[in-house]
Design an enzyme around this catalytic site. Structure first.
Site, PDB file in Angstrom:
ATOM      1  N   SER A   8       0.662  -1.147   0.235  1.00 13.77           N
ATOM      2  CA  SER A   8       0.082   0.026  -0.033  1.00 13.77           C
ATOM      3  C   SER A   8       0.807   1.291  -0.087  1.00 13.77           C
ATOM      4  O   SER A   8       0.455   2.390  -0.485  1.00 13.77           O
ATOM      5  CB  SER A   8      -1.125   0.035   1.111  1.00 13.77           C
ATOM      6  OG  SER A   8      -0.258  -0.131   2.491  1.00 13.77           O
ATOM      7  N   GLY A  45      -2.151  -4.131   0.942  1.00 16.22           N
ATOM      8  CA  GLY A  45      -1.964  -5.525   1.652  1.00 16.22           C
ATOM      9  C   GLY A  45      -1.157  -6.540   1.236  1.00 16.22           C
ATOM     10  O   GLY A  45      -1.227  -7.818   1.774  1.00 16.22           O
ATOM     11  N   ASN A  74       3.769  -5.458   5.500  1.00 17.80           N
ATOM     12  CA  ASN A  74       2.521  -6.354   6.125  1.00 17.80           C
ATOM     13  C   ASN A  74       2.766  -7.532   6.941  1.00 17.80           C
ATOM     14  O   ASN A  74       2.244  -8.217   7.586  1.00 17.80           O
ATOM     15  CB  ASN A  74       1.598  -6.584   4.873  1.00 17.80           C
ATOM     16  CG  ASN A  74       1.063  -5.269   4.799  1.00 17.80           C
ATOM     17  OD1 ASN A  74       0.240  -4.671   5.297  1.00 17.80           O
ATOM     18  ND2 ASN A  74       0.916  -5.093   3.095  1.00 17.80           N
ATOM     19  N   ASP A 155      -4.912   6.883   9.893  1.00 16.48           N
ATOM     20  CA  ASP A 155      -4.432   5.527  10.379  1.00 16.48           C
ATOM     21  C   ASP A 155      -2.954   5.304  11.150  1.00 16.48           C
ATOM     22  O   ASP A 155      -2.953   4.178  11.693  1.00 16.48           O
ATOM     23  CB  ASP A 155      -4.716   4.377   9.265  1.00 16.48           C
ATOM     24  CG  ASP A 155      -3.673   4.453   8.107  1.00 16.48           C
ATOM     25  OD1 ASP A 155      -2.732   5.239   8.109  1.00 16.48           O
ATOM     26  OD2 ASP A 155      -4.194   3.888   7.036  1.00 16.48           O
ATOM     27  N   HIS A 158      -0.354   5.317   6.947  1.00 15.47           N
ATOM     28  CA  HIS A 158       0.063   5.663   5.494  1.00 15.47           C
ATOM     29  C   HIS A 158       0.251   6.898   5.228  1.00 15.47           C
ATOM     30  O   HIS A 158      -0.682   7.680   5.827  1.00 15.47           O
ATOM     31  CB  HIS A 158      -1.197   5.041   4.553  1.00 15.47           C
ATOM     32  CG  HIS A 158      -1.356   3.436   4.569  1.00 15.47           C
ATOM     33  ND1 HIS A 158      -2.427   2.859   5.495  1.00 15.47           N
ATOM     34  CD2 HIS A 158      -0.928   2.694   3.843  1.00 15.47           C
ATOM     35  CE1 HIS A 158      -2.297   1.837   5.215  1.00 15.47           C
ATOM     36  NE2 HIS A 158      -1.319   1.367   4.173  1.00 15.47           N
TER      37      HIS A 158
END
Length: 181
Positions: A8, A45, A74, A155, A158
């Protein structure tokens, strides 16, 4: 051709894709007059296992001169074993080389809530793979960004659109030398 295989952070999660660091990379390469075009094969992801699954077809289809691997975040967020991640990153590098690509590895740091032992061990995996495989490494994609909450999305994982130029600036010096080879 430059193929970016990432997660991502390279797919531009939460922002317009054309504002992401990989799109800006394509613009910078064009401005510098280099003959390379950029293919962004990043998927939000994505893990190192997913990258291993997708890479053979991508290498065959695009035949890149340069492969940029930005995977592992991830894996770390899921608490995967370092040995698995190290093996997967090594296999990605080897596959890229066997296809004739010069490889650049990009690392990331995990949030501090994973504890110093895990975050330090996680970071060391990137350095070990780069050293063992003799490939250049950008140790931390989010250097100077993750520490500045104004450059991160809500979040906390990011970066914002405004941070993308900094991400590119973190990658560019090392990538530029790979492009020149």
């Amino acid at each position: 051709m430059v193929l970016v295989l990432g997660d991502s952070l390279s797919a531009g999660y939460g922002i317009d894709t054309e504002r992401g660091w990989v799109a800006r990379l394509a613009e910078r390469i064009e401005r510098t007059g280099r003959p390379h075009h950029v293919v962004n094969a990043s998927v939000s992801g994505e893990t190192t296992v997913g990258g291993l699954t997708r890479l053979p077809a991508l290498l065959e289809r695009h035949r890149p001169a340069v492969l940029v691997i930005e995977l592992g975040a991830n894996d770390g967020l899921r608490g995967w074993d370092f040995a698995v991640m190290r093996e997967n990153l090594t296999r990605l590098v080897v596959q890229g080389r066997e296809a004739g690509a010069r490889v650049l590895l990009i690392g990331v740091r995990l949030p501090p809530n994973y504890g110093a032992s895990y975050t330090d061990g996680f970071q060391a995996v990137f350095m070990e793979v780069a050293a063992e495989q003799g490939v250049p490494l950008v140790p931390t994609l989010l250097k100077g960004v993750a520490e500045d909450w104004s450059l991160m999305q809500a979040d906390g994982l990011h970066p914002t659109a405004e941070a993308q130029e900094r991400l590119l600036d973190n990658v560019w010096p090392t990538l530029e030398s790979v492009l020149a080879d």
